[in-house]
Design a protein around this motif. Structure first.
Motif, short mmCIF file in Angstrom:
data_model
loop_
_atom_site.label_atom_id
_atom_site.label_comp_id
_atom_site.label_asym_id
_atom_site.label_seq_id
_atom_site.Cartn_x
_atom_site.Cartn_y
_atom_site.Cartn_z
N LEU A 13 0.81 -1.21 0.00
CA LEU A 13 0.00 0.00 0.00
C LEU A 13 0.84 1.26 0.00
O LEU A 13 1.81 1.37 0.75
CB LEU A 13 -0.89 0.01 1.26
CG LEU A 13 -1.81 -1.19 1.38
CD1 LEU A 13 -2.55 -1.11 2.70
CD2 LEU A 13 -2.78 -1.23 0.23
N PRO A 14 0.46 2.24 -0.83
CA PRO A 14 1.14 3.53 -0.78
C PRO A 14 0.60 4.37 0.36
O PRO A 14 -0.49 4.12 0.87
CB PRO A 14 0.76 4.15 -2.13
CG PRO A 14 -0.61 3.60 -2.40
CD PRO A 14 -0.59 2.19 -1.86
N LEU A 16 -1.30 7.44 1.89
CA LEU A 16 -2.32 8.37 1.44
C LEU A 16 -1.94 9.77 1.89
O LEU A 16 -0.83 10.03 2.30
CB LEU A 16 -3.69 7.95 1.99
CG LEU A 16 -4.18 6.59 1.48
CD1 LEU A 16 -5.56 6.31 2.03
CD2 LEU A 16 -4.20 6.55 -0.04
N GLU A 134 -5.14 2.09 -3.36
CA GLU A 134 -4.63 2.72 -4.57
C GLU A 134 -5.50 2.43 -5.79
O GLU A 134 -5.26 2.98 -6.87
CB GLU A 134 -3.19 2.25 -4.84
CG GLU A 134 -3.06 0.87 -5.45
CD GLU A 134 -3.37 -0.28 -4.51
OE1 GLU A 134 -3.36 -1.44 -4.96
OE2 GLU A 134 -3.64 -0.02 -3.32
N ASP A 135 -6.50 1.57 -5.63
CA ASP A 135 -7.33 1.15 -6.77
C ASP A 135 -8.79 1.46 -6.48
O ASP A 135 -9.45 0.79 -5.69
CB ASP A 135 -7.13 -0.35 -7.01
CG ASP A 135 -7.79 -0.83 -8.30
OD1 ASP A 135 -8.75 -0.19 -8.76
OD2 ASP A 135 -7.34 -1.86 -8.84
N LYS A 136 -9.33 2.46 -7.15
CA LYS A 136 -10.70 2.90 -6.89
C LYS A 136 -11.73 1.81 -7.19
O LYS A 136 -12.83 1.82 -6.64
CB LYS A 136 -11.03 4.13 -7.75
CG LYS A 136 -10.23 5.38 -7.39
CD LYS A 136 -10.64 5.91 -6.04
CE LYS A 136 -9.94 7.22 -5.72
NZ LYS A 136 -10.30 7.75 -4.38
#
Length: 207
Positions: A13-14, A16, A134-136
């Motif tokens: 995960l990046p 936020l 990161e993925d809507k």
């Protein structure tokens, strides 16, 4: 079957938006204190999942609770899970791996490694697991508490995290403790463990 805690199926995960105090901080490593904080009995409260498979399964869960028993030395967590779905109580016991630096819990299921990114809000009586922020199209967030009903303040923390991740309150699926069918099985397991402990203590005393 993905269990309530394991709905968070993640890649790395990046971070936020670090400027917003409401945003979850994915960079905080898991410590022994973290593991102690999530030790014990927890109730699944609510979740949002956009990934179709997990969204469907979340919609089928009426209620769920589980016990976490961390092992600091081996970096594992024994998870005993009670899930009410499709009109029946389902029980599962498994070991989760703790990845301290990545702040993730992982579990192998049906040949796939599932990642759950642990988030500890200010209230120590709650925690969350994030999915694909990161993925809507796939992102999600699940919310757990030490009681089956939460306070408005605790719920607001969940909503704040949702907003930060770009999710909406209208997408939330809630549990319903009134539909919990697992209490008799939990009682049976508690009684079995009590008897086993008594037998073990008696055997030790005889030795």
């Amino acid at each position: 079957m993905a269990l309530p805690w394991a709905f968070a199926v993640l890649s790395l995960l990046p971070l936020l938006d670090a400027q917003s105090p409401a945003c979850p901080n994915f960079s905080v490593p898991i410590t022994n204190a973290s593991l102690d904080q999530i030790s014990g009995k927890w109730f699944y409260i609510a979740s949002v999942y956009r990934f179709p498979d997990y969204k469907k399964e979340a919609s089928e869960i009426h209620a769920a609770f589980f016990y976490f028993t961390p092992n600091h030395t081996e970096d594992t967590i024994l998870s005993r899970e009670y899930t009410t779905m499709r009109g029946q109580c389902l029980y599962n016991s498994s070991n989760l791996r703790v990845h301290r630096e990545n702040a993730t819990l992982t579990k192998y299921e049906n040949g796939t490694e599932h990642y759950g990114h642990l988030l500890l809000p200010q209230d120590p009586k709650t925690f969350m697991l994030a999915a694909f922020p990161e993925d809507k199209q796939k992102m999600g967030l699940s919310f757990y508490a030490d009681k089956p009903e939460v306070t408005p303040e605790q719920m607001e923390q969940f909503y704040d995290y949702l907003t930060c991740m770009g999710l909406d309150k209208s997408e939330v699926v809630y549990s319903d403790e009134k539909k919990n069918l697992c209490l008799p099985l939990e009682k049976q397991h508690d009684e079995e463990r009590r008897k086993e402990k008594e037998r073990s203590e008696t055997g030790t005393a005889l030795d």
